[in-house]
Scaffold this motif. Structure first.
Motif, short mmCIF file in Angstrom:
data_model
loop_
_atom_site.label_atom_id
_atom_site.label_comp_id
_atom_site.label_asym_id
_atom_site.label_seq_id
_atom_site.Cartn_x
_atom_site.Cartn_y
_atom_site.Cartn_z
N ALA A 161 0.85 -1.20 0.00
CA ALA A 161 0.00 0.00 0.00
C ALA A 161 0.88 1.25 0.00
N GLY A 162 0.65 2.13 -0.97
CA GLY A 162 1.43 3.35 -1.09
C GLY A 162 2.74 3.18 -1.83
N ALA A 163 3.11 1.94 -2.16
CA ALA A 163 4.37 1.69 -2.86
C ALA A 163 4.18 1.85 -4.37
N THR A 164 5.28 2.10 -5.07
CA THR A 164 5.28 2.15 -6.53
C THR A 164 5.76 0.80 -7.06
N VAL A 165 4.91 0.15 -7.82
CA VAL A 165 5.21 -1.19 -8.34
C VAL A 165 5.28 -1.11 -9.86
N GLN A 175 -1.70 -6.87 -15.21
CA GLN A 175 -3.10 -7.18 -14.90
C GLN A 175 -3.26 -7.56 -13.44
N LEU A 176 -2.35 -8.40 -12.93
CA LEU A 176 -2.46 -8.86 -11.54
C LEU A 176 -2.21 -7.72 -10.56
N VAL A 177 -1.27 -6.84 -10.87
CA VAL A 177 -1.03 -5.68 -9.99
C VAL A 177 -2.28 -4.81 -9.92
N THR A 178 -2.91 -4.59 -11.06
CA THR A 178 -4.14 -3.79 -11.10
C THR A 178 -5.23 -4.42 -10.23
N GLU A 179 -5.35 -5.74 -10.31
CA GLU A 179 -6.43 -6.43 -9.60
C GLU A 179 -6.14 -6.60 -8.12
N GLN A 180 -4.88 -6.82 -7.74
CA GLN A 180 -4.58 -7.26 -6.37
C GLN A 180 -3.87 -6.22 -5.52
N LEU A 181 -3.33 -5.18 -6.14
CA LEU A 181 -2.62 -4.16 -5.38
C LEU A 181 -3.28 -2.80 -5.62
N SER A 182 -4.54 -2.70 -5.27
CA SER A 182 -5.32 -1.49 -5.58
C SER A 182 -4.83 -0.26 -4.81
N LYS A 183 -4.11 -0.46 -3.74
CA LYS A 183 -3.65 0.67 -2.94
C LYS A 183 -2.21 1.06 -3.26
N SER A 184 -1.62 0.42 -4.26
CA SER A 184 -0.27 0.79 -4.68
C SER A 184 -0.36 1.62 -5.95
N TYR A 185 0.77 2.14 -6.39
CA TYR A 185 0.86 2.92 -7.62
C TYR A 185 1.61 2.09 -8.66
N MET A 186 0.95 1.77 -9.75
CA MET A 186 1.61 0.97 -10.77
C MET A 186 2.29 1.86 -11.79
N MET A 198 14.62 0.80 -12.49
CA MET A 198 13.81 1.65 -11.61
C MET A 198 13.92 1.18 -10.16
N VAL A 199 13.86 -0.14 -9.97
CA VAL A 199 14.00 -0.67 -8.60
C VAL A 199 15.42 -0.44 -8.09
N ASN A 200 16.39 -0.69 -8.94
CA ASN A 200 17.79 -0.58 -8.55
C ASN A 200 18.17 0.84 -8.15
N THR A 201 17.53 1.82 -8.79
CA THR A 201 17.85 3.23 -8.50
C THR A 201 16.86 3.88 -7.55
N GLY A 202 15.87 3.11 -7.06
CA GLY A 202 14.93 3.63 -6.09
C GLY A 202 13.75 4.38 -6.66
N ARG A 203 13.60 4.39 -7.99
CA ARG A 203 12.45 5.08 -8.59
C ARG A 203 11.18 4.23 -8.52
N ALA A 204 11.32 2.95 -8.21
CA ALA A 204 10.18 2.07 -7.94
C ALA A 204 10.54 1.20 -6.76
N ASP A 205 9.53 0.80 -6.00
CA ASP A 205 9.78 -0.04 -4.83
C ASP A 205 9.85 -1.51 -5.20
N ALA A 206 9.20 -1.91 -6.28
CA ALA A 206 9.16 -3.32 -6.64
C ALA A 206 8.88 -3.46 -8.13
N LEU A 207 9.24 -4.60 -8.66
CA LEU A 207 8.93 -4.97 -10.04
C LEU A 207 8.24 -6.32 -10.02
N ALA A 208 7.06 -6.39 -10.63
CA ALA A 208 6.31 -7.66 -10.70
C ALA A 208 6.88 -8.52 -11.83
#
Length: 307
Positions: A161-165, A175-186, A198-208
């Motif tokens: 929640a609140g993370a950038t994925v 599709q799965l991020v949209t359906e299951q992580l509604s409180k994150s930012y895709m 993006m993950v390696n440089t901190g511009r995203a918190d995770a990569l699906a």
């Protein structure tokens, strides 16, 4: 659901060519192919001596561009190898047409290609364009790539929640991020390599990602790890698409796919493609050719796959 999963690293945008580019792998601009609708497409394919296959080369390890020794752009990937094998078993040559996924489906509908191999899930809406083959690959667990120092922060999906994925545009993961992580930012990315950076440089918190293609990424990036949290997914096999209402061609392709699955050939092609995609990305970042960057065994595999 859009084009499935995976995976891995495409080359940078500098290696992408237009859909009309031609390579030594027999990939070129689409041509108009007119068949008698009352005829047998399998017979027509054999008479023409070629099987025309649509691919979308932005989706490693299924299909991705590689720079050859002479600077030309060629294409490799597990779907490319599958296409070559199907054509070989039918006694014809494989001719690949590279274009966007949607254009590939339209080309199959119009009959300008015989078969599409797109790392594709059997979404019902696609039956308006093609008849599905039997599955030739099963996706794995759907996981998240994160900074190693933060992997314990994501034990449940709620922790995002609140993370950038990040997720690649048009994939199962998006599709799965949209359906299951509604409180994150895709954050949609064009290539998986972009998401990794993006993950390696901190511009995203995770990569699906799909778990089956993460080993080589983790080997290359010691600062990254898999989060404990995983997305829920009921497996659907990856399928190809054959021109509609051509049962003879569909049956012949399925016979080859059954052999490929039974003998484990596709998993071997995918493993080689993943290693090749990683090597290609490393070569691109250092400004050297892919042939120079590949280990001897991989160079031999690439040479064998381009015949």
């Amino acid at each position: 659901m859009n084009k499935i999963i995976f995976v891995l690293l495409s080359l940078g945008a500098a290696l992408f060519m237009s859909a009309c580019s031609r390579s030594a792998d027999g990939i070129g601009a689409a041509e108009t192919r007119i068949f008698d609708k009352s005829g047998n497409r399998l017979e027509a394919v054999r008479e023409a001596g070629k099987l025309v296959i649509g691919i979308s080369a932005d989706y490693a390890p299924f299909a991705f561009p590689v720079e050859e020794d002479d600077g030309a752009i060629g294409y490799q990937g597990s779907d490319v190898e599958l296409g070559k094998y199907i054509a070989e078993q039918l006694g014809v040559e494989a001719e690949f047409q590279e274009m966007e996924m949607e254009e590939c489906l339209k080309a199959a509908k119009e009959g300008t290609v015989d078969l599409v191999l797109l790392g594709m899930l059997p979404e019902e809406s696609r039956l308006a364009y093609v008849d599905f083959t039997d599955p030739y690959y099963q996706p794995g667990r759907q996981v998240f790539l994160v900074k190693k120092a933060q992997r314990n922060e994501y034990k449940e999906l709620e922790d995002f929640a609140g993370a950038t994925v990040a997720a690649q545009y048009g994939t199962l993961q998006a599709q799965l991020v949209t359906e299951q992580l509604s409180k994150s930012y895709m954050e949609l990315v064009d290539t998986i390599s972009e998401g990794i950076e993006m993950v390696n440089t901190g511009r995203a918190d995770a990569l699906a990602l799909d778990a089956q293609v993460t080993d080589d990424i983790l080997d290359e990036y010691s600062s990254l790890a898999l989060a404990a949290a995983e997305m829920e997914y009921e497996q659907e096999g990856v399928v190809g698409g054959v021109v509609e209402r051509e049962p003879e061609l569909l049956e012949a392709v399925n016979q080859v796919i059954d052999e490929v699955v039974e003998d484990g050939l596709y998993l071997g092609w995918m493993d080689t493609a993943i290693r090749m995609a990683v090597s290609e990305r490393e070569a691109d970042s250092r400004g050297i050719t892919s042939q120079e960057s590949l280990p001897e065994s991989s160079r031999a595999s690439q040479a064998a796959g381009s015949d």
